[in-house]
Design a protein around this motif. Structure first.
Motif, PDB file in Angstrom:
ATOM      1  N   ASN A  72      -6.633  -6.747  17.443  1.00  0.00           N
ATOM      2  CA  ASN A  72      -5.209  -7.075  17.375  1.00  0.00           C
ATOM      3  C   ASN A  72      -4.832  -7.654  16.020  1.00  0.00           C
ATOM      4  O   ASN A  72      -3.781  -7.325  15.456  1.00  0.00           O
ATOM      5  N   MET A  73      -5.704  -8.520  15.471  1.00  0.00           N
ATOM      6  CA  MET A  73      -5.437  -9.076  14.151  1.00  0.00           C
ATOM      7  C   MET A  73      -5.475  -7.992  13.086  1.00  0.00           C
ATOM      8  O   MET A  73      -4.659  -7.979  12.155  1.00  0.00           O
ATOM      9  N   GLN A  74      -6.415  -7.044  13.202  1.00  0.00           N
ATOM     10  CA  GLN A  74      -6.506  -5.952  12.229  1.00  0.00           C
ATOM     11  C   GLN A  74      -5.271  -5.069  12.296  1.00  0.00           C
ATOM     12  O   GLN A  74      -4.739  -4.654  11.265  1.00  0.00           O
ATOM     13  N   GLN A  75      -4.796  -4.780  13.488  1.00  0.00           N
ATOM     14  CA  GLN A  75      -3.587  -3.980  13.622  1.00  0.00           C
ATOM     15  C   GLN A  75      -2.370  -4.716  13.099  1.00  0.00           C
ATOM     16  O   GLN A  75      -1.473  -4.119  12.493  1.00  0.00           O
ATOM     17  N   ALA A  76      -2.315  -6.034  13.336  1.00  0.00           N
ATOM     18  CA  ALA A  76      -1.179  -6.809  12.836  1.00  0.00           C
ATOM     19  C   ALA A  76      -1.154  -6.844  11.311  1.00  0.00           C
ATOM     20  O   ALA A  76      -0.088  -6.825  10.692  1.00  0.00           O
ATOM     21  N   LEU A  77      -2.331  -6.858  10.680  1.00  0.00           N
ATOM     22  CA  LEU A  77      -2.404  -6.861   9.214  1.00  0.00           C
ATOM     23  C   LEU A  77      -2.192  -5.476   8.627  1.00  0.00           C
ATOM     24  O   LEU A  77      -2.048  -5.344   7.409  1.00  0.00           O
ATOM     25  N   GLY A  78      -2.190  -4.436   9.455  1.00  0.00           N
ATOM     26  CA  GLY A  78      -1.988  -3.086   8.954  1.00  0.00           C
ATOM     27  C   GLY A  78      -3.188  -2.522   8.235  1.00  0.00           C
ATOM     28  O   GLY A  78      -3.045  -1.669   7.349  1.00  0.00           O
ATOM     29  N   VAL A  79      -4.390  -2.989   8.584  1.00  0.00           N
ATOM     30  CA  VAL A  79      -5.602  -2.508   7.929  1.00  0.00           C
ATOM     31  C   VAL A  79      -6.047  -1.220   8.597  1.00  0.00           C
ATOM     32  O   VAL A  79      -6.091  -1.127   9.828  1.00  0.00           O
ATOM     33  N   VAL A  80      -6.385  -0.190   7.772  1.00  0.00           N
ATOM     34  CA  VAL A  80      -6.873   1.092   8.282  1.00  0.00           C
ATOM     35  C   VAL A  80      -8.392   1.045   8.339  1.00  0.00           C
ATOM     36  O   VAL A  80      -9.048   0.743   7.343  1.00  0.00           O
ATOM     37  N   THR A  81      -8.960   1.302   9.494  1.00  0.00           N
ATOM     38  CA  THR A  81     -10.408   1.261   9.652  1.00  0.00           C
ATOM     39  C   THR A  81     -11.049   2.448   8.958  1.00  0.00           C
ATOM     40  O   THR A  81     -10.424   3.508   8.819  1.00  0.00           O
ATOM     41  N   PRO A  82     -12.316   2.339   8.504  1.00  0.00           N
ATOM     42  CA  PRO A  82     -12.997   3.475   7.846  1.00  0.00           C
ATOM     43  C   PRO A  82     -13.106   4.699   8.730  1.00  0.00           C
ATOM     44  O   PRO A  82     -13.164   5.797   8.239  1.00  0.00           O
ATOM     45  N   GLU A  83     -13.154   4.526  10.063  1.00  0.00           N
ATOM     46  CA  GLU A  83     -13.276   5.686  10.940  1.00  0.00           C
ATOM     47  C   GLU A  83     -11.995   6.498  10.966  1.00  0.00           C
ATOM     48  O   GLU A  83     -12.020   7.709  11.086  1.00  0.00           O
ATOM     49  N   ALA A  84     -10.836   5.838  10.850  1.00  0.00           N
ATOM     50  CA  ALA A  84      -9.562   6.543  10.901  1.00  0.00           C
ATOM     51  C   ALA A  84      -9.159   7.110   9.556  1.00  0.00           C
ATOM     52  O   ALA A  84      -8.295   7.970   9.465  1.00  0.00           O
ATOM     53  N   ALA A  85      -9.729   6.627   8.426  1.00  0.00           N
ATOM     54  CA  ALA A  85      -9.338   7.071   7.096  1.00  0.00           C
ATOM     55  C   ALA A  85      -9.619   8.546   6.867  1.00  0.00           C
ATOM     56  O   ALA A  85      -8.776   9.262   6.356  1.00  0.00           O
TER      57      ALA A  85
END
Length: 218
Positions: free
Chosen positions: A56-69
């Motif tokens: 949830n914190m990662q989504q709130a910060l708008g960080v793109v995970t390496p798997e989705a890149a």
């Protein structure tokens, strides 16, 4: 040779005692495995709660995970020019409408942040069983048994299901990691914080070293 009734009776008594001992060992082993399974399940639930908080914190910060890149680079990149070519060939108003739509995503990000903040607040207030036990031991001035620790935590957290076997297994794990100390009084086992028994000798050692240094200076 034929066996006498006394010999058959002795053999039957031996087999009966052996079977009873095996059953008792089997029951104890089952209890130990159940306690370990309960402790592992408790730790797994704690890690799952932590994972949801981090996601949830990662989504709130708008960080793109390496798997989705890679998906965004390999799939979305070629599809965007085709969509633009198709829309521009049909009408120019649709492309202008798409360009004029960036403001809503900003509001969507804010709503995601607020939703993430709401979801993270209750999860952070749920510490793991290991944290609760370590905190309880540090607050105690005397050794406590596993049953006493379980009763105290159950009273302090009535909404959680805390079992004595799980608490005992967790305490043994803390002892193995030197995060707790175990003492035995007769047939009972008690647990304390790791530094609960050290302060008794340290003040004397400090006073003696200070007096020796003062005499050396004099």
């Amino acid at each position: 040779m034929t066996e006498t009734p006394s010999e058959t009776t002795d053999l039957k008594a031996q087999y009966t005692a052996q079977v009873a001992a095996d059953l008792e060992r089997n029951a104890k082993e089952q209890d130990r495995l159940r306690a370990e399974i309960d402790a592992l399940q408790e730790q797994l639930q704690g890690m799952q709660r932590d994972q949801s908080v981090l996601v949830n914190m990662q989504q709130a910060l708008g960080v793109v995970t390496p798997e989705a890149a890679p998906e965004a680079e390999g799939v979305a990149a070629p599809s965007v020019p085709r969509q633009k070519a198709a829309t521009t060939s049909e009408t120019g108003k649709r492309t202008r409408a798409k360009k004029a739509t960036p403001p809503p995503p900003q509001g969507g990000k804010q709503t995601k942040k607020s939703a993430a903040a709401k979801t993270t607040a209750p999860t952070k207030a749920q510490p793991t069983l290991v944290e609760l036990i370590r905190r309880h031991l540090t607050e105690q001035s005397e050794p406590r048994s596993a049953a006493e620790v379980a009763a105290a935590l159950t009273q302090a957290h009535p909404d959680r299901r805390i079992q004595t076997n799980v608490v005992r297994t967790t305490l043994e794990g803390l002892v193995a990691k030197s995060n707790a100390q175990r003492t035995r009084q007769g047939s009972s086992v008690y647990y304390t914080a790791p530094d609960a028994q050290e302060p008794s000798t340290s003040p004397q050692a400090e006073s003696e070293s200070e007096s020796e240094s003062a005499q050396a200076k004099g």
